[in-house]
Design a protein around this motif. Sequence first.
Motif, PDB file in Angstrom:
ATOM      1  N   ASP A  47      57.419  52.238  42.491  1.00  0.00           N
ATOM      2  CA  ASP A  47      58.067  50.936  42.658  1.00  0.00           C
ATOM      3  C   ASP A  47      58.006  50.088  41.392  1.00  0.00           C
ATOM      4  OD1 ASP A  47      58.513  51.636  45.280  1.00  0.00           O
ATOM      5  OD2 ASP A  47      56.805  50.508  46.070  1.00  0.00           O
ATOM      6  N   TYR A  48      57.272  50.582  40.376  1.00  0.00           N
ATOM      7  CA  TYR A  48      57.051  49.773  39.180  1.00  0.00           C
ATOM      8  C   TYR A  48      57.512  50.552  37.952  1.00  0.00           C
ATOM      9  CZ  TYR A  48      54.242  47.161  42.481  1.00  0.00           C
ATOM     10  OH  TYR A  48      53.825  46.441  43.571  1.00  0.00           O
ATOM     11  N   PRO A  49      58.724  50.297  37.481  1.00  0.00           N
ATOM     12  CA  PRO A  49      59.258  51.077  36.354  1.00  0.00           C
ATOM     13  C   PRO A  49      58.449  50.933  35.073  1.00  0.00           C
ATOM     14  CG  PRO A  49      60.692  49.224  36.917  1.00  0.00           C
ATOM     15  CD  PRO A  49      59.704  49.339  38.009  1.00  0.00           C
ATOM     16  N   ASP A  50      57.720  49.825  34.932  1.00  0.00           N
ATOM     17  CA  ASP A  50      56.891  49.632  33.737  1.00  0.00           C
ATOM     18  C   ASP A  50      55.435  49.996  33.972  1.00  0.00           C
ATOM     19  OD1 ASP A  50      58.909  48.690  31.890  1.00  0.00           O
ATOM     20  OD2 ASP A  50      59.011  46.894  33.123  1.00  0.00           O
ATOM     21  N   GLY A  51      55.165  50.660  35.099  1.00  0.00           N
ATOM     22  CA  GLY A  51      53.863  51.275  35.276  1.00  0.00           C
ATOM     23  C   GLY A  51      52.861  50.477  36.090  1.00  0.00           C
ATOM     24  N   VAL A  52      51.752  51.150  36.364  1.00  0.00           N
ATOM     25  CA  VAL A  52      50.584  50.552  37.011  1.00  0.00           C
ATOM     26  C   VAL A  52      49.453  50.577  35.998  1.00  0.00           C
ATOM     27  CG1 VAL A  52      48.893  50.779  38.854  1.00  0.00           C
ATOM     28  CG2 VAL A  52      51.296  51.282  39.318  1.00  0.00           C
ATOM     29  N   TRP A  53      48.816  49.416  35.791  1.00  0.00           N
ATOM     30  CA  TRP A  53      47.826  49.248  34.731  1.00  0.00           C
ATOM     31  C   TRP A  53      46.518  48.740  35.322  1.00  0.00           C
ATOM     32  CZ3 TRP A  53      49.287  50.779  29.873  1.00  0.00           C
ATOM     33  CH2 TRP A  53      50.644  51.048  29.714  1.00  0.00           C
ATOM     34  N   VAL A  54      45.426  49.386  34.950  1.00  0.00           N
ATOM     35  CA  VAL A  54      44.113  49.072  35.507  1.00  0.00           C
ATOM     36  C   VAL A  54      43.231  48.469  34.421  1.00  0.00           C
ATOM     37  CG1 VAL A  54      42.084  49.974  36.695  1.00  0.00           C
ATOM     38  CG2 VAL A  54      44.343  50.999  37.117  1.00  0.00           C
ATOM     39  N   ALA A  55      42.681  47.289  34.706  1.00  0.00           N
ATOM     40  CA  ALA A  55      41.702  46.657  33.816  1.00  0.00           C
ATOM     41  C   ALA A  55      40.368  46.649  34.548  1.00  0.00           C
ATOM     42  CB  ALA A  55      42.137  45.244  33.457  1.00  0.00           C
ATOM     43  N   GLU A  56      39.423  47.446  34.065  1.00  0.00           N
ATOM     44  CA  GLU A  56      38.110  47.555  34.697  1.00  0.00           C
ATOM     45  C   GLU A  56      37.200  46.503  34.053  1.00  0.00           C
ATOM     46  OE1 GLU A  56      34.726  48.569  34.533  1.00  0.00           O
ATOM     47  OE2 GLU A  56      34.924  48.296  36.697  1.00  0.00           O
ATOM     48  N   LEU A  57      36.737  45.536  34.828  1.00  0.00           N
ATOM     49  CA  LEU A  57      36.090  44.347  34.278  1.00  0.00           C
ATOM     50  C   LEU A  57      34.593  44.281  34.526  1.00  0.00           C
ATOM     51  CD1 LEU A  57      38.777  41.692  35.323  1.00  0.00           C
ATOM     52  CD2 LEU A  57      38.631  43.005  33.191  1.00  0.00           C
ATOM     53  N   SER A  58      34.000  45.277  35.152  1.00  0.00           N
ATOM     54  CA  SER A  58      32.582  45.158  35.498  1.00  0.00           C
ATOM     55  C   SER A  58      31.695  45.025  34.270  1.00  0.00           C
ATOM     56  CB  SER A  58      32.135  46.365  36.329  1.00  0.00           C
ATOM     57  OG  SER A  58      32.246  47.561  35.583  1.00  0.00           O
ATOM     58  N   CYS A  68      35.893  41.605  39.801  1.00  0.00           N
ATOM     59  CA  CYS A  68      36.120  40.285  39.197  1.00  0.00           C
ATOM     60  C   CYS A  68      35.111  39.221  39.623  1.00  0.00           C
ATOM     61  CB  CYS A  68      37.522  39.783  39.565  1.00  0.00           C
ATOM     62  SG  CYS A  68      38.854  40.821  38.947  1.00  0.00           S
ATOM     63  N   GLU A  69      34.154  39.555  40.498  1.00  0.00           N
ATOM     64  CA  GLU A  69      33.338  38.500  41.097  1.00  0.00           C
ATOM     65  C   GLU A  69      32.499  37.710  40.100  1.00  0.00           C
ATOM     66  OE1 GLU A  69      31.369  42.560  41.640  1.00  0.00           O
ATOM     67  OE2 GLU A  69      33.262  41.667  42.280  1.00  0.00           O
ATOM     68  N   HIS A  70      32.167  38.301  38.953  1.00  0.00           N
ATOM     69  CA  HIS A  70      31.350  37.595  37.967  1.00  0.00           C
ATOM     70  C   HIS A  70      32.211  36.812  36.972  1.00  0.00           C
ATOM     71  CE1 HIS A  70      32.636  41.357  36.291  1.00  0.00           C
ATOM     72  NE2 HIS A  70      32.132  41.107  35.106  1.00  0.00           N
ATOM     73  N   LEU A  71      33.534  36.889  37.128  1.00  0.00           N
ATOM     74  CA  LEU A  71      34.450  36.197  36.216  1.00  0.00           C
ATOM     75  C   LEU A  71      35.536  35.467  37.007  1.00  0.00           C
ATOM     76  CD1 LEU A  71      34.942  39.169  33.709  1.00  0.00           C
ATOM     77  CD2 LEU A  71      33.612  37.114  33.236  1.00  0.00           C
ATOM     78  N   VAL A  72      35.172  34.916  38.144  1.00  0.00           N
ATOM     79  CA  VAL A  72      36.177  34.371  39.058  1.00  0.00           C
ATOM     80  C   VAL A  72      37.022  33.289  38.402  1.00  0.00           C
ATOM     81  CG1 VAL A  72      36.470  32.993  41.150  1.00  0.00           C
ATOM     82  CG2 VAL A  72      35.003  35.012  41.184  1.00  0.00           C
ATOM     83  N   ASP A  73      36.391  32.314  37.765  1.00  0.00           N
ATOM     84  CA  ASP A  73      37.153  31.204  37.178  1.00  0.00           C
ATOM     85  C   ASP A  73      38.085  31.688  36.075  1.00  0.00           C
ATOM     86  OD1 ASP A  73      35.900  29.464  38.911  1.00  0.00           O
ATOM     87  OD2 ASP A  73      34.394  28.819  37.458  1.00  0.00           O
ATOM     88  N   SER A  74      37.574  32.540  35.186  1.00  0.00           N
ATOM     89  CA  SER A  74      38.399  33.055  34.088  1.00  0.00           C
ATOM     90  C   SER A  74      39.546  33.909  34.619  1.00  0.00           C
ATOM     91  CB  SER A  74      37.537  33.875  33.122  1.00  0.00           C
ATOM     92  OG  SER A  74      36.514  33.087  32.550  1.00  0.00           O
ATOM     93  N   CYS A  75      39.252  34.747  35.614  1.00  0.00           N
ATOM     94  CA  CYS A  75      40.306  35.587  36.197  1.00  0.00           C
ATOM     95  C   CYS A  75      41.370  34.732  36.873  1.00  0.00           C
ATOM     96  CB  CYS A  75      39.707  36.562  37.202  1.00  0.00           C
ATOM     97  SG  CYS A  75      38.867  37.976  36.461  1.00  0.00           S
TER      98      CYS A  75
END
Length: 679
Positions: free
Chosen positions: A58-69, A115-122
């Motif tokens: 459904d996403y012609p420009d892809g699926v992108w994962v940012a691992e933030l732990s 994302c729980e340790h970066l809630v405001d920034s996220c």
Amino acid sequence: MTRCGNLPAEMNSFVGRVTELDEIAKLLTRTRLLTLRGPGGVGKTRLALRAARNLRDDYPDGVWVAELSAETDGGLLIHGVAGVFGLHTPAERPALESLVEHLADRRLLIVLDTCEHLVDSCAAMVVAVLTGAPDVQIIVTSRQELGLPLEVVMVVEPFPVPPPEAADLADHDAPSLFLDRARAVAPGLRTDDRAMMAVARLCRRLDGMPLAIELAASHMRGLSATQLADQLDVHFKPPADGEGIPVRHHTLRTTAGWSHELCTPAERLLWARLSIFPAAFDTEAARGVCEDERLPDVPGVLAALAAKSVVARVDDRYRLLDTIRDYGRDWLDELGETGLMIRRHRDHYLSTARRMGAEWCGPHQLEWACWAHRELPNIRAALDRCLTTGDHRGALELAGALWVLWCHLGLVREGRHYLDRALAAAPAPDRARSQPLWVAAHLALIQGDMSLARGRAEEAVESAQRHGDGDAEAHALLALAEARLFSGDLSPEGARAYALRVAAGLRPNSPGTFFLPAFLALAATFGGDFDEAVRILREARPGHEARGELSQRAMDDYVLSLALFGRGDIAEASAAARAALEVKRRLRDTLGGVLAIDQLARIAAAEGDGHRAAWLLGAAQRVWTTFGPPATAADTMTALREAVGARATCLIGETAYARAFNEGSASHFEAAVAYALRS
């Protein structure tokens, strides 16, 4: 973007969650921000990644994962996410603005994991992205929701557990998961009625928590399901009233503690020591940080921990899940080794960074580039720990030793972030300041800040002279000479005088030795002596080729193209620019790549191909907009681009020029490179 998505391969089979996957698919038809909220170990990440995999068409420009732990600094969050897309953000432009502009006309899905340790920034980043990029959707995994009005929250629960009276477990996800994982370690697993009753009892005892179930299943080697369930009954005690411990957290802690008891002393020690890694690591890093007389066989013990699901293995790398890492960190504190492991972690990455710097101008550049990008979370953690624990000298040494990462692999802003903090934290005269100062000078050059570049370079020269560091002094002099050259106040004769001083101070095979020819050739080109520039570069090439060096050879090819164009050898100039672009693509050096694309646009205009020139200018403009202004001689580069644009407009007219320019600016960087490399 150089590829359409970065979904990681699944480590093992995905079990269950059919209802949840259907629900996610439905929710994404009516929301652009979906948060999967739940406790650690409940399977949020696996669920998000499987849902993304199911929906990627459904996403012609892809699926992108940012691992933030592993990210601990909210100020660097945007740079980390931008890096997922291969996007480099300049210091003179807000990083969030660059990221939003990069995503503005793309249709893609982003998974922001842990994302729980970066809630405001996220939350701030998500609002900006969804506002400025109308076709982007985001899935967040977190123990805490972002608290945004546009956010839809889906609570991820543990697997439902089969009731005691259940006769058929086939439709229950919890026992299905246990059996799937148990068969991997015990292929002859019994599944008769008595065994299945034990499996159901075990899943109830573990409250259906997927991570706890997987940990338990990893211990099935040599045990029956009944024996395993009996062991768990002995170890599990409900939290006492008033302790305030959530049952699911208690379940995970108890399961981790039970797994810990089943480990050998060596496995327990390595588990604790591995908790110092905030992200994935390889065997070499584990040995470098954890191995000593108490742990002489880290690879063997690491393999045993992987077999027990304490560490997860993906290809040739390992990682601890957050809950397992937290348990190990508690034991590391109990052992009194936290400070020791922090120092060993720093020392491993410092020594490896120094090896990278020493070997950069050689045959292993591609391998080192991969290492640096792959180990970035660990590198950040080492730098952050140095700065927060008062290890200012360690911060200086590590930030300076990483000059390849900052100067040649695109992390300019991040390099400035760490170098500025380290230099500010340790302002007293110290030999360790010399290298960070000249590296900071080069970064300022890349960013076009000539005044800062000169100031940092002059301070680096003074520091290196004070401490008798000839190599650092030579690199600082080279940075000072480049700042003067790009500011327009250094003649070719002055450049040659600087080059003699630089060469005299460099160690044999020092990186600066390989940078000098391009500097001298650029000075000759700026002075109009194109034949001299060509001579310098062609004489230098055999030396680069003999060492198998790629990066500086490509920059030499770019400067060679400028000189060849200057003397009218258009076909040779085109070949040199293409050679430079091909290598910069392999190294993921966006800056070097866009310089070559600009040069190929100039060549196209000179050959009378106005459409190609306009298209390439548009493609380059998109990169400059997201990366920043040209790194060197900004005014000169801007003037050249304007001249090319004027020439192309004359060739094809304003309407056709605008159309071709817009087509180029709508392309991805990889598409632009492919177009530029075509004849």
